[in-house]
Scaffold this motif. Structure first.
Motif, PDB file in Angstrom:
ATOM      1  N   HIS A   1       0.827  -1.213   0.000  1.00 19.66           N
ATOM      2  CA  HIS A   1       0.000   0.000   0.000  1.00 19.66           C
ATOM      3  C   HIS A   1       0.861   1.263   0.000  1.00 19.66           C
ATOM      4  O   HIS A   1       0.434   2.299  -0.522  1.00 19.66           O
ATOM      5  N   SER A   2       2.058   1.186   0.531  1.00 11.66           N
ATOM      6  CA  SER A   2       2.970   2.341   0.457  1.00 11.66           C
ATOM      7  C   SER A   2       3.245   2.698  -1.000  1.00 11.66           C
ATOM      8  O   SER A   2       3.230   3.870  -1.385  1.00 11.66           O
ATOM      9  N   VAL A   3       3.490   1.675  -1.814  1.00  6.44           N
ATOM     10  CA  VAL A   3       3.728   1.909  -3.242  1.00  6.44           C
ATOM     11  C   VAL A   3       2.472   2.476  -3.903  1.00  6.44           C
ATOM     12  O   VAL A   3       2.531   3.431  -4.684  1.00  6.44           O
ATOM     13  N   ALA A   4       1.307   1.896  -3.579  1.00  5.79           N
ATOM     14  CA  ALA A   4       0.046   2.339  -4.199  1.00  5.79           C
ATOM     15  C   ALA A   4      -0.253   3.805  -3.866  1.00  5.79           C
ATOM     16  O   ALA A   4      -0.693   4.565  -4.745  1.00  5.79           O
ATOM     17  N   TYR A   5      -0.012   4.210  -2.636  1.00  2.00           N
ATOM     18  CA  TYR A   5      -0.246   5.611  -2.267  1.00  2.00           C
ATOM     19  C   TYR A   5       0.672   6.547  -3.056  1.00  2.00           C
ATOM     20  O   TYR A   5       0.259   7.639  -3.480  1.00  2.00           O
TER      21      TYR A   5
ATOM     22  N   THR B   1      -0.227  -8.516  -5.459  1.00  2.00           N
ATOM     23  CA  THR B   1      -1.596  -8.208  -5.892  1.00  2.00           C
ATOM     24  C   THR B   1      -2.215  -7.022  -5.136  1.00  2.00           C
ATOM     25  O   THR B   1      -2.983  -6.235  -5.712  1.00  2.00           O
ATOM     26  N   ALA B   2      -1.903  -6.894  -3.871  1.00  3.40           N
ATOM     27  CA  ALA B   2      -2.507  -5.818  -3.078  1.00  3.40           C
ATOM     28  C   ALA B   2      -2.146  -4.428  -3.614  1.00  3.40           C
ATOM     29  O   ALA B   2      -2.879  -3.461  -3.357  1.00  3.40           O
ATOM     30  N   ILE B   3      -1.064  -4.304  -4.368  1.00  2.00           N
ATOM     31  CA  ILE B   3      -0.715  -2.993  -4.947  1.00  2.00           C
ATOM     32  C   ILE B   3      -1.757  -2.600  -5.984  1.00  2.00           C
ATOM     33  O   ILE B   3      -2.356  -1.516  -5.918  1.00  2.00           O
ATOM     34  N   VAL B   4      -1.990  -3.482  -6.964  1.00  4.02           N
ATOM     35  CA  VAL B   4      -2.919  -3.125  -8.041  1.00  4.02           C
ATOM     36  C   VAL B   4      -4.363  -3.136  -7.550  1.00  4.02           C
ATOM     37  O   VAL B   4      -5.209  -2.417  -8.090  1.00  4.02           O
ATOM     38  N   GLU B   5      -4.673  -3.948  -6.536  1.00  3.56           N
ATOM     39  CA  GLU B   5      -6.018  -3.897  -5.935  1.00  3.56           C
ATOM     40  C   GLU B   5      -6.270  -2.525  -5.318  1.00  3.56           C
ATOM     41  O   GLU B   5      -7.351  -1.937  -5.478  1.00  3.56           O
TER      42      GLU B   5
END
Length: 395
Positions: free
Chosen positions: A13-17, A36-40
């Motif tokens: 989630h750090s990357v996604a933010y 997967t949690a990144i693209v989710e």
């Protein structure tokens, strides 16, 4: 979002933010554990209106990077993410992305390679891609994963670099572990890393050809230009890091050292277990064992200048989380270190340690074993091994 705030975030989630606040235009997505949690999370940002981007569901990782290359060729700011077999399936495209000089940023959540199937962390996928012409930045914690994803866009899109960047975090150890992460103001991030309009992009109004045949009269020059761009990326990384510090107050060197000034020898490591080895080094120093530590953050281009530090020792150690099959050192990282020392005529010998393969639990005792063993070799109490030392394996 106004001003800084600290959030409890996983590495994914750090990357996604970071990607959300960089105003990425196109995200190509295919799931694989443990990324997967990144693209989710990015899909969630788009669904709730926090990010205005095209989200492309594709049928494989090969297609994910193909879509990213196509979007980047049209001038879009793009992102994708993968792990393990997904990266291997992208292998053909990794060379195309760098050869076409596409400024793509991809998160690699490092994981072992099959067979046998193993979803846990080591650096086999990362090391298998280190000759593909990508810049590779390896993070040690979730704050670094957030910060260096932001810095990666700045570096990737510089006109004098224009190369794809892989931001690496360790599977599960970082990807699924919650840490406090200081988030930056969105406007400030976009001021630091504004979108760069490139000179040559695909445009139906001004058609050009990208990636046409490079015959023997020209192919060689393209490859040398790619080599030179990666060389320039080393200095550019330092410049981007300095600018990042001026904006956000945190600074990231291509490598970082601990306890170098009074150490008898030095251990070189990579990734999230840097903290484990640092704790072992500190515990060993309480026993009078003076070992320093170095963690490599910029794996490609490799920080050749580390030879200036390493050459002061008779022996240095390298702890690698991947096995370089069929080579004398058994370690990708040790081979890089040996090459840097050899080119400079250094007599420093490199001891290769392999650990944590396939997610094998790395205990403090394992790290302490390596630190103590390296120190005893440096003091001539033990003979240096001529083969890699496999730590934590059952024989």
């Amino acid at each position: 979002m106004n001003g800084k705030k600290i959030e409890p975030l996983s590495g994914n989630h750090s990357v996604a933010y970071a990607v959300r606040d960089l105003d990425v235009d196109v995200i190509s997505s295919y799931p694989i554990t443990p990324q997967t949690a990144i693209v989710e999370k990015l899909a969630e940002f788009i669904a709730n209106g926090e990010l205005d981007a095209e989200y492309i569901h594709v049928e494989s990782e090969h297609s994910a990077l193909s879509a990213a290359i196509g979007a980047s060729a049209s001038g879009a700011r793009v992102f994708t993410a993968t792990s393990s077999q997904g990266l291997v399936l992208m292998y053909e495209l990794l060379f195309i992305a760098s050869g076409l000089r596409m400024p793509i940023v991809m998160a690699l959540v490092a994981r072992s390679l099959s067979a046998p199937i193993n979803i846990w962390n080591d650096h086999s996928d990362l090391m298998a891609s280190n000759d593909t012409g990508w810049i590779q930045i390896v993070t040690t914690n979730n704050q670094e994963a957030y910060d260096l994803t932001i810095a990666a866009y700045k570096l990737s899109e510089r006109p004098d670099i224009s190369l794809p960047v892989m931001v690496v975090l360790d599977g599960f150890i970082q990807s699924h572990t919650i840490e406090p992460v200081e988030l930056e103001d969105r406007d400030k991030i976009r001021s630091f890393a504004p979108k760069v309009k490139r000179k040559y992009t695909l445009d139906p109004e001004k058609p050009i050809t990208i990636g046409a045949l490079g015959d023997p009269e020209w192919y060689y020059e393209f490859r040398v230009q790619l080599y030179e761009a990666l060389e320039r990326a080393y200095k550019a990384f330092a410049e981007v890091a300095e600018e990042f510090r001026s904006y956000f107050g945190r600074y990231y060197e291509p490598y970082q050292t601990y306890y170098v000034d009074d150490s008898d020898t030095l251990l070189i490591v990579l990734g999230a277990h840097t903290g484990t080895f640092l704790k072992a080094v500190r515990a060993a120093r309480d026993e009078g064992i003076k070992v320093g530590l170095m963690t490599i953050r910029l794996l490609r281009p490799f920080p050749h200048e580390i030879h200036k530090i390493l050459s002061q020792y008779s022996y240095v150690g390298v702890a690698d989380k991947a096995i370089y099959m069929g080579t004398p050192s058994g370690s990708y990282l040790a081979s890089d270190v040996m090459t840097s020392l050899n080119i400079e005529g250094s007599s420093t010998r490199v001891i290769s340690y392999i650990y944590g393969i396939g997610g094998r639990v790395v205990k403090l005792e394992d790290a302490l074993y390596i630190v103590r063993n390296l120190w005893r070799i440096s003091k001539r109490i033990e003979e240096p091994p001529k083969k890699p030392v496999f730590v934590g394996v059952r024989w």
